[in-house]
Write a protein that holds these residues in place. Structure first.
Motif, PDB file in Angstrom:
ATOM      1  N   LEU A   1      -3.435   3.550   4.649  1.00 52.54           N
ATOM      2  CA  LEU A   1      -3.583   2.101   4.780  1.00 52.54           C
ATOM      3  C   LEU A   1      -2.239   1.430   5.069  1.00 52.54           C
ATOM      4  O   LEU A   1      -2.181   0.415   5.760  1.00 52.54           O
ATOM      5  CB  LEU A   1      -4.200   1.511   3.508  1.00 52.54           C
ATOM      6  N   SER A   2      -1.164   1.998   4.527  1.00 51.59           N
ATOM      7  CA  SER A   2       0.164   1.452   4.809  1.00 51.59           C
ATOM      8  C   SER A   2       0.444   1.497   6.308  1.00 51.59           C
ATOM      9  O   SER A   2       0.922   0.528   6.903  1.00 51.59           O
ATOM     10  CB  SER A   2       1.230   2.249   4.045  1.00 51.59           C
ATOM     11  N   LEU A   3       0.126   2.623   6.938  1.00 50.70           N
ATOM     12  CA  LEU A   3       0.317   2.749   8.388  1.00 50.70           C
ATOM     13  C   LEU A   3      -0.616   1.814   9.138  1.00 50.70           C
ATOM     14  O   LEU A   3      -0.215   1.170  10.126  1.00 50.70           O
ATOM     15  CB  LEU A   3       0.064   4.197   8.810  1.00 50.70           C
ATOM     16  N   LYS A   4      -1.869   1.694   8.674  1.00 51.27           N
ATOM     17  CA  LYS A   4      -2.843   0.826   9.347  1.00 51.27           C
ATOM     18  C   LYS A   4      -2.337  -0.610   9.407  1.00 51.27           C
ATOM     19  O   LYS A   4      -2.340  -1.237  10.483  1.00 51.27           O
ATOM     20  CB  LYS A   4      -4.182   0.876   8.601  1.00 51.27           C
ATOM     21  N   TYR A   5      -1.878  -1.140   8.269  1.00 47.17           N
ATOM     22  CA  TYR A   5      -1.419  -2.529   8.259  1.00 47.17           C
ATOM     23  C   TYR A   5      -0.084  -2.687   8.991  1.00 47.17           C
ATOM     24  O   TYR A   5       0.197  -3.748   9.553  1.00 47.17           O
ATOM     25  CB  TYR A   5      -1.333  -3.044   6.823  1.00 47.17           C
ATOM     26  N   GLY A   6       0.737  -1.638   8.993  1.00 47.34           N
ATOM     27  CA  GLY A   6       1.964  -1.701   9.778  1.00 47.34           C
ATOM     28  C   GLY A   6       1.673  -1.842  11.262  1.00 47.34           C
ATOM     29  O   GLY A   6       2.310  -2.643  11.968  1.00 47.34           O
ATOM     30  N   LEU A   7       0.693  -1.071  11.761  1.00 44.28           N
ATOM     31  CA  LEU A   7       0.326  -1.165  13.172  1.00 44.28           C
ATOM     32  C   LEU A   7      -0.336  -2.513  13.492  1.00 44.28           C
ATOM     33  O   LEU A   7      -0.155  -3.063  14.583  1.00 44.28           O
ATOM     34  CB  LEU A   7      -0.619  -0.009  13.536  1.00 44.28           C
ATOM     35  N   LEU A   8      -1.113  -3.046  12.527  1.00 48.22           N
ATOM     36  CA  LEU A   8      -1.684  -4.383  12.725  1.00 48.22           C
ATOM     37  C   LEU A   8      -0.568  -5.433  12.810  1.00 48.22           C
ATOM     38  O   LEU A   8      -0.660  -6.392  13.590  1.00 48.22           O
ATOM     39  CB  LEU A   8      -2.639  -4.723  11.579  1.00 48.22           C
ATOM     40  N   ALA A   9       0.485  -5.254  11.993  1.00 47.02           N
ATOM     41  CA  ALA A   9       1.626  -6.176  12.046  1.00 47.02           C
ATOM     42  C   ALA A   9       2.289  -6.127  13.417  1.00 47.02           C
ATOM     43  O   ALA A   9       2.649  -7.166  13.999  1.00 47.02           O
ATOM     44  CB  ALA A   9       2.629  -5.832  10.951  1.00 47.02           C
ATOM     45  N   LEU A  10       2.445  -4.920  13.957  1.00 48.63           N
ATOM     46  CA  LEU A  10       3.070  -4.770  15.275  1.00 48.63           C
ATOM     47  C   LEU A  10       2.217  -5.430  16.356  1.00 48.63           C
ATOM     48  O   LEU A  10       2.737  -6.134  17.235  1.00 48.63           O
ATOM     49  CB  LEU A  10       3.262  -3.289  15.588  1.00 48.63           C
ATOM     50  N   LYS A  11       0.896  -5.233  16.267  1.00 49.10           N
ATOM     51  CA  LYS A  11       0.002  -5.843  17.255  1.00 49.10           C
ATOM     52  C   LYS A  11       0.062  -7.369  17.187  1.00 49.10           C
ATOM     53  O   LYS A  11       0.129  -8.049  18.219  1.00 49.10           O
ATOM     54  CB  LYS A  11      -1.432  -5.361  17.016  1.00 49.10           C
ATOM     55  N   ALA A  12       0.077  -7.909  15.962  1.00 47.86           N
ATOM     56  CA  ALA A  12       0.158  -9.364  15.797  1.00 47.86           C
ATOM     57  C   ALA A  12       1.481  -9.893  16.328  1.00 47.86           C
ATOM     58  O   ALA A  12       1.531 -10.969  16.951  1.00 47.86           O
ATOM     59  CB  ALA A  12      -0.018  -9.737  14.327  1.00 47.86           C
TER      60      ALA A  12
ATOM     61  N   TYR B   1       0.832  -1.199   0.000  1.00 47.07           N
ATOM     62  CA  TYR B   1       0.000   0.000   0.000  1.00 47.07           C
ATOM     63  C   TYR B   1       0.875   1.261   0.000  1.00 47.07           C
ATOM     64  O   TYR B   1       0.501   2.291  -0.575  1.00 47.07           O
ATOM     65  CB  TYR B   1      -0.942   0.009   1.200  1.00 47.07           C
ATOM     66  N   GLY B   2       2.031   1.209   0.641  1.00 43.49           N
ATOM     67  CA  GLY B   2       2.949   2.345   0.593  1.00 43.49           C
ATOM     68  C   GLY B   2       3.418   2.622  -0.815  1.00 43.49           C
ATOM     69  O   GLY B   2       3.476   3.770  -1.261  1.00 43.49           O
ATOM     70  N   HIS B   3       3.762   1.560  -1.574  1.00 41.89           N
ATOM     71  CA  HIS B   3       4.178   1.747  -2.965  1.00 41.89           C
ATOM     72  C   HIS B   3       3.014   2.204  -3.841  1.00 41.89           C
ATOM     73  O   HIS B   3       3.231   2.832  -4.877  1.00 41.89           O
ATOM     74  CB  HIS B   3       4.767   0.440  -3.508  1.00 41.89           C
TER      75      HIS B   3
END
Length: 759
Positions: A235-246, A227-229
């Motif tokens: 959305l790039s930040l949203k999924y990055g934070l979801l990755a951190l939570k997981a 999403y960043g590219h």
């Protein structure tokens, strides 16, 4: 500020820091990894088929055991031989297919690649002949491992994995299917086919969630990367934070945390949340240092250089970059290109063309030798075009502009790069007297930047709508649960009533009839209330729709006004091509600057959710950047901005913006003659809840001696006085150690609050 103007500051970080690290895909993912569990099951196995499967599982465990030893390979071979004997004895077709595939995997692990490839092809033919879908899928993935992630090899690798995914999707092996989908999405991101990448990654996510698989931090991080590219940094930040939570839920302390922290930091950095970006960069450094990952440390140092360059500390940036390439010499050509690009840009910032040219030549050498530049192409072309443009070698500039144009064919979806190219083309045409062509390229540039902004808004609205829908679904579920409780209570009450009626007397029957009548009356009343509520809801929806239409209409008006002012600016630019009178040309340029100051206000209004006021902190920052670009002052004049985030209504913002434009223009043109260096300080502060003070001071030569400030006939000074009167403020000028202009006025709070106001 549009994304093309940000290219030098963040794309180098995004392209280098997000390079993919490919890994060998473990096909037999449904097999448990604990050898003790497998051995226990093997001891209790009751059939030869089960025994063969467990021997194969144990062999695979030793083959892919972390930190494996030569003895582990020996154990894997021994167990595989035992599984082969059992499978041959009972003619176990599936076991035979797995034996062939696993023999190829062992050869691969032993670096006997010819034997490994031959055995993988043999396993593929056997599984196809016997309709063994799982083994056929494994064989395709094994064959894919013989190809790299570059050029034609990448296409072959993708085709093998697509074949594997199609087979796995027709089986019940959902965990293996999800991992294959994730890897296929990863490969498409390397190919820069980000739409296909997102398609497969989201399919993988859906499959992982269906089987409640928790360790999906890598998939979330990859989604954020793609999403960043795609330019959707929200959305790039949203999924990055979801990755951190997981990762936190899975207690993940592996080096993968560096990638997660780093990508989150980059998303915050691009969204201009520098404090959050710095926090996550520091977290990434801690992980890289803990694992002694020099490549990761190099990435962080590049980020540090990017930060320093953004705040004009080019000398410090050069010192850090020289130390970086000396301590950690780059090996990959992509990292070398990024380093040469940064050196060239920094030396051009410092107006050291001879030093910059050395690195430009290095970049051009890679352009002529690397067959597929991929994401590194923009580094080479952007630095080269800027170098030859600033050297006034316009033939060379056009040569590389045309080459850049050809390079971007097929990449039209990347509007940031396209807009950047059109802006440079417009500048070059303007410098060579091709004013009509310059106007055409500038209009293309504005169209692309407006489109980028609109798409960003749409993506943010889509993300908000998605969250809104999820919240509503949760509320609906809670409401249904409550209704179920109420219905259960009602049923229980009716059951009790029914028992009383059966065993009671006629009096109880009469009482039941009365209760039933009251129940009907209550139902009727509830129905009437529901009808009224539905009418109220309908009116509320109509009012919301009207309010939304009003807001969109106001935004469209501001957008049209901004575009019309931009067209007038372009027309004045074209008109100036036919004038020889320097005074007339200067008057036209001054008019263009004033119109831009007004158009920027309307642009901020339609880009903001609040269409009644302007955030002067961002407005002044972008206006000053525009003035620097127009006057091509580079590092000659250093601007220091100290502005509060003050919301000012449009009635006051227009004269205030024009005052800043006039004062900065005068400082640039007259304060520092003969290429003298200096600085201009701009301060906007609230001195009380209702008073605001604007101060613009330079350390230049000051006003001419004997100049009567009160009676001067200067248009700029008269204009600033008149605009100050329009603000209802006081105007002061001081000419000690330069010129200091100070305006104090009262903020109009009535228009600054209370929703959208008519213009």
């Amino acid at each position: 500020m549009t994304y093309p103007n940000l290219f030098p500051y963040y794309r180098i970080v995004l392209l280098i820091a997000l390079l993919l690290v490919t890994c060998k895909f473990t096909a037999y993912t449904q097999i448990p990894e604990n050898s003790t569990d497998i051995q226990a099951k093997l001891a209790q196995s009751s059939t030869s088929t089960e025994q063969a499967d467990l021997l194969l599982a144990l062999s695979l465990h030793y083959l892919h055991k972390p930190g494996e030893l030569p003895t582990d390979i020996d154990s894997a071979q021994f167990l595989l031989k035992q599984a082969s004997i059992v499978s041959d004895k009972i003619n176990y077709i599936q076991g035979k297919g797995t034996v062939l595939w696993l023999q190829g995997e062992i050869f691969h692990e032993q670096k006997q690649l010819d034997k490994a490839r031959k055995k993988a092809q043999e396993a593929l033919l056997y599984s196809q002949k016997n309709h063994l879908k799982e083994q056929e899928a494994d064989s395709y993935m094994s064959l894919a491992s013989f190809y790299s992630v570059e050029g034609e090899d990448l296409l072959k690798k993708i085709n093998y994995y697509r074949s594997s995914v199609l087979l796995l999707e027709s089986t019940q092996l959902r965990l293996k299917t999800a991992k294959a989908l994730e890897y296929l999405g990863d490969l498409y991101s390397v190919k820069e086919d980000f739409d296909s990448s997102l398609f497969y990654l989201h399919k993988a996510l859906t499959t992982f969630k269906a089987i409640k698989h928790k360790k999906i931090q890598g998939l979330y991080s990859l989604l954020g990367y793609v999403y960043g590219h795609k330019g959707n940094h929200v959305l790039s930040l949203k999924y990055g934070l979801l990755a951190l939570k997981a990762a936190e839920n899975a207690h993940d302390t592996s080096p993968q945390l560096f990638t997660i922290y780093h990508r989150i930091a980059l998303s915050y950095y691009i969204l201009h949340n520098n404090e959050a970006a710095y926090t996550f960069f520091e977290k990434a450094v801690d992980v890289a240092t803990r694992y002694k990952d020099t490549a990761a440390i190099t990435q962080i140092k590049i980020n540090e250089i990017t930060f320093l360059r953004r705040i004009k500390k080019t000398k410090e940036s050069l010192a850090i970059l020289h130390k970086l390439v000396t301590t950690y010499p780059p090996k990959e050509y992509s990292v070398k290109i990024a380093a040469y690009y940064t050196f060239a840009q920094l030396y051009m910032d410092e107006q050291m063309p001879a030093e910059a040219e050395k690195y430009i030549n290095q970049l051009l050498a890679y352009r002529n030798t690397v067959s597929d530049l991929g994401t590194m192409g923009p580094f080479i072309y952007k630095a080269t075009i800027r170098f030859y443009f600033e050297a006034a070698q316009y033939e060379k500039t056009y040569e590389y502009l045309n080459a850049y144009h050809a390079f971007l064919e097929g990449r039209e979806s990347n509007k940031e790069l396209m807009a950047d190219k059109e802006l440079y083309w417009s500048k070059t045409d303007s410098s060579t007297g091709k004013y009509l062509s310059a106007l055409r390229h500038f209009q293309l540039y504005k169209t692309l930047t407006d489109s980028i902004h609109s798409e960003e808004k749409e993506k943010q609205l889509a993300a908000l709508q998605l969250q809104y829908d999820l919240d509503n679904k949760e509320k609906d579920i809670q409401l249904l649960r409550k209704e179920g409780i109420i219905q259960n209570a009602t049923l229980q009450k009716e059951k009790v009533t029914k028992n009383i009626v059966i065993g009671g007397s006629i009096m109880l029957l009469l009482l039941l009839g009365l209760s039933y009548n009251r129940y009907r009356l209550k139902q009727h009343s509830n129905l009437q209330l529901q009808i009224k509520q539905a009418e109220i809801n309908e009116q509320n929806e109509l009012l919301k729709k009207l309010l939304t239409e009003k807001e969109w209409l106001l935004k469209e008006i501001h957008h049209r006004v901004k575009n019309n002012l931009q067209i007038v600016i372009s027309l004045l630019n074209t008109q100036s091509a036919y004038l020889n009178n320097e005074d007339a040309l200067q008057a036209i340029r001054n008019s263009q600057h004033r119109m831009y100051a007004m158009s920027l206000i309307h642009q901020k209004l339609y880009q903001s959710e609040n269409m009644a006021s302007i955030d002067m902190h961002w407005y002044i920052q972008e206006l000053v950047l525009y003035m620097q670009e127009c006057f091509s002052i580079h590092n000659k004049i250093h601007f220091i901005l100290d502005t509060d985030s003050i919301q000012i209504d449009v009635v006051q913002a227009v004269p205030l913006g024009l005052i800043v434009n006039e004062a900065v223009t005068n400082a640039i043109k007259y304060a520092f003659p003969d290429q003298k260096r200096g600085e201009v300080r701009i301060s906007l502060k609230t001195t009380s809840p209702s008073l605001c003070q604007l101060t613009i001071k330079d350390n230049g030569i000051g006003l001419p001696a004997g100049l009567d400030i009160e009676n001067t006939e200067s248009l700029g000074m008269s204009l600033m006085r008149g605009l100050t009167q329009q603000l209802g403020g006081t105007f002061q000028v001081n000419s000690q150690n330069g010129v200091a202009l100070q305006i104090t006025f009262e903020i109009n709070r009535e228009l600054g609050h209370g929703g959208n106001q008519p213009i």
